[in-house]
Design a protein around this motif. Structure first.
Motif, short mmCIF file in Angstrom:
data_model
loop_
_atom_site.label_atom_id
_atom_site.label_comp_id
_atom_site.label_asym_id
_atom_site.label_seq_id
_atom_site.Cartn_x
_atom_site.Cartn_y
_atom_site.Cartn_z
N UNK A 1 -0.10 -4.71 -5.14
CA UNK A 1 -0.20 -5.69 -6.23
C UNK A 1 1.06 -6.55 -6.36
N UNK A 2 2.17 -6.10 -5.78
CA UNK A 2 3.40 -6.88 -5.82
C UNK A 2 3.55 -7.74 -4.56
N UNK A 3 3.37 -7.11 -3.40
CA UNK A 3 3.37 -7.82 -2.12
C UNK A 3 2.10 -7.39 -1.38
N UNK A 4 1.15 -8.27 -1.22
CA UNK A 4 -0.14 -7.89 -0.61
C UNK A 4 0.03 -7.43 0.84
N UNK A 5 1.08 -7.87 1.50
CA UNK A 5 1.32 -7.46 2.89
C UNK A 5 1.59 -5.95 3.00
N UNK A 6 1.88 -5.30 1.89
CA UNK A 6 2.14 -3.85 1.91
C UNK A 6 0.92 -3.06 2.36
N UNK A 7 -0.26 -3.65 2.29
CA UNK A 7 -1.50 -2.95 2.59
C UNK A 7 -1.44 -2.22 3.93
N UNK A 8 -1.25 -2.94 5.00
CA UNK A 8 -1.27 -2.31 6.33
C UNK A 8 -0.01 -1.49 6.59
N UNK A 9 1.13 -1.90 6.04
CA UNK A 9 2.34 -1.11 6.20
C UNK A 9 2.14 0.28 5.59
N UNK A 10 1.54 0.33 4.40
CA UNK A 10 1.31 1.61 3.74
C UNK A 10 0.26 2.43 4.48
N UNK A 11 -0.73 1.78 5.03
CA UNK A 11 -1.72 2.52 5.84
C UNK A 11 -1.05 3.15 7.04
N UNK A 12 -0.11 2.44 7.65
CA UNK A 12 0.61 3.00 8.80
C UNK A 12 1.46 4.19 8.37
N UNK A 13 2.17 4.08 7.24
CA UNK A 13 2.99 5.19 6.74
C UNK A 13 2.13 6.40 6.39
N UNK A 14 0.93 6.15 5.86
CA UNK A 14 -0.01 7.24 5.59
C UNK A 14 -0.45 7.89 6.89
N UNK A 15 -0.83 7.09 7.86
CA UNK A 15 -1.35 7.59 9.13
C UNK A 15 -0.28 8.38 9.89
N UNK A 16 0.92 7.84 10.01
CA UNK A 16 1.96 8.44 10.83
C UNK A 16 2.72 9.57 10.13
N UNK A 17 2.91 9.46 8.79
CA UNK A 17 3.72 10.43 8.06
C UNK A 17 2.96 11.24 7.02
N UNK A 18 1.74 10.82 6.67
CA UNK A 18 0.98 11.53 5.65
C UNK A 18 1.42 11.22 4.24
N UNK A 19 2.12 10.11 4.04
CA UNK A 19 2.54 9.71 2.70
C UNK A 19 1.37 9.02 2.02
N UNK A 20 0.99 9.50 0.85
CA UNK A 20 -0.12 8.92 0.09
C UNK A 20 0.40 7.79 -0.79
N UNK A 21 -0.43 6.77 -0.98
CA UNK A 21 -0.06 5.65 -1.84
C UNK A 21 -1.10 5.51 -2.93
N UNK A 22 -0.70 5.88 -4.14
CA UNK A 22 -1.60 5.89 -5.28
C UNK A 22 -2.08 4.48 -5.61
N UNK A 23 -3.39 4.34 -5.82
CA UNK A 23 -4.07 3.08 -6.15
C UNK A 23 -4.12 2.09 -4.99
N UNK A 24 -3.89 2.56 -3.78
CA UNK A 24 -4.06 1.68 -2.61
C UNK A 24 -5.54 1.34 -2.46
#
Length: 198
Positions: free
Chosen positions: A112-135
């Motif tokens: 909601x702050x930077x829309x480009x975070x979408x795929x970056x956060x998906x990559x961090x979830x996929x590679x590290x297992x970090x969850x992003x609340x409300x993604x």
């Protein structure tokens, strides 16, 4: 430290105050840290404050500090690191925030702050297992749907957990546990029996 960098650090401290828990200046770059509960507020200020104007999130990555140094991070294992750019003011900053729960690392999404975070956060979830609340669409990005584990975690086995192969009987690709053939690493020496020994 240059006057421009000194001014940026001063502006960061004035705008964020005690929301910054740590800052480091190295190689003409500023890294700031904040607590997970202040993550969204800090990012909002970084984007909107007139003295900062970090309009662009240029990178976001997960980091696993499991075996980092001499316990410099007090056992906190997973972090997210954001690289931010102010195009209008021509400066950069790095923001690091640690997820507090090692078993289920979770941080709020920045979509909601930077829309480009979408795929970056998906990559961090996929590679590290970090969850992003409300993604809005948190699912794997680089690994296959049936992939087990998170390959950039330091405890992930180098050979993986599963392998895939084509099964001619089923006429499709299947997954199976990794099979490892034992290897003999001793070189085979061939001797010429007729060679002169001196």
């Amino acid at each position: 430290m240059s006057a421009k960098l000194d001014q940026l650090l001063s502006d960061l401290q004035a705008s964020l105050g005690d929301k910054i828990t740590k800052h480091v200046v190295a190689l003409d770059e500023i890294t700031i840290e904040c607590k997970a509960e202040n993550y969204l507020a800090v990012c909002q200020i970084l984007r909107d404050a007139t003295t900062l104007k970090f309009e662009q999130l240029i990178d976001l990555s997960g980091v696993d500090y499991q075996t980092y140094g001499d316990g410099a991070y007090d056992g906190v294992r997973y972090a997210v690191v954001c690289h931010l750019l102010s195009v209008s003011l021509n400066h950069r900053v790095r923001l690091r925030v640690f997820a507090q729960d090692e078993d289920f690392p979770i941080l709020p999404t920045l979509v909601d702050i930077w829309s480009v975070a979408n795929w970056y956060e998906r990559e961090a979830f996929d590679m590290f297992g970090i969850m992003f609340e409300n993604h809005p669409d948190l699912r794997r990005l680089l690994t296959d749907y049936g992939f087990v584990g998170h390959p950039f975690r330091k405890d992930f086995p180098m050979i993986g957990n599963v392998e895939m192969r084509y099964d001619p009987e089923q006429q499709r690709v299947i997954y199976q546990p990794v099979t490892i053939d034992e290897r003999n690493n001793v070189p085979r020496v061939i001797r010429d029996e007729g060679a002169h020994r001196g």
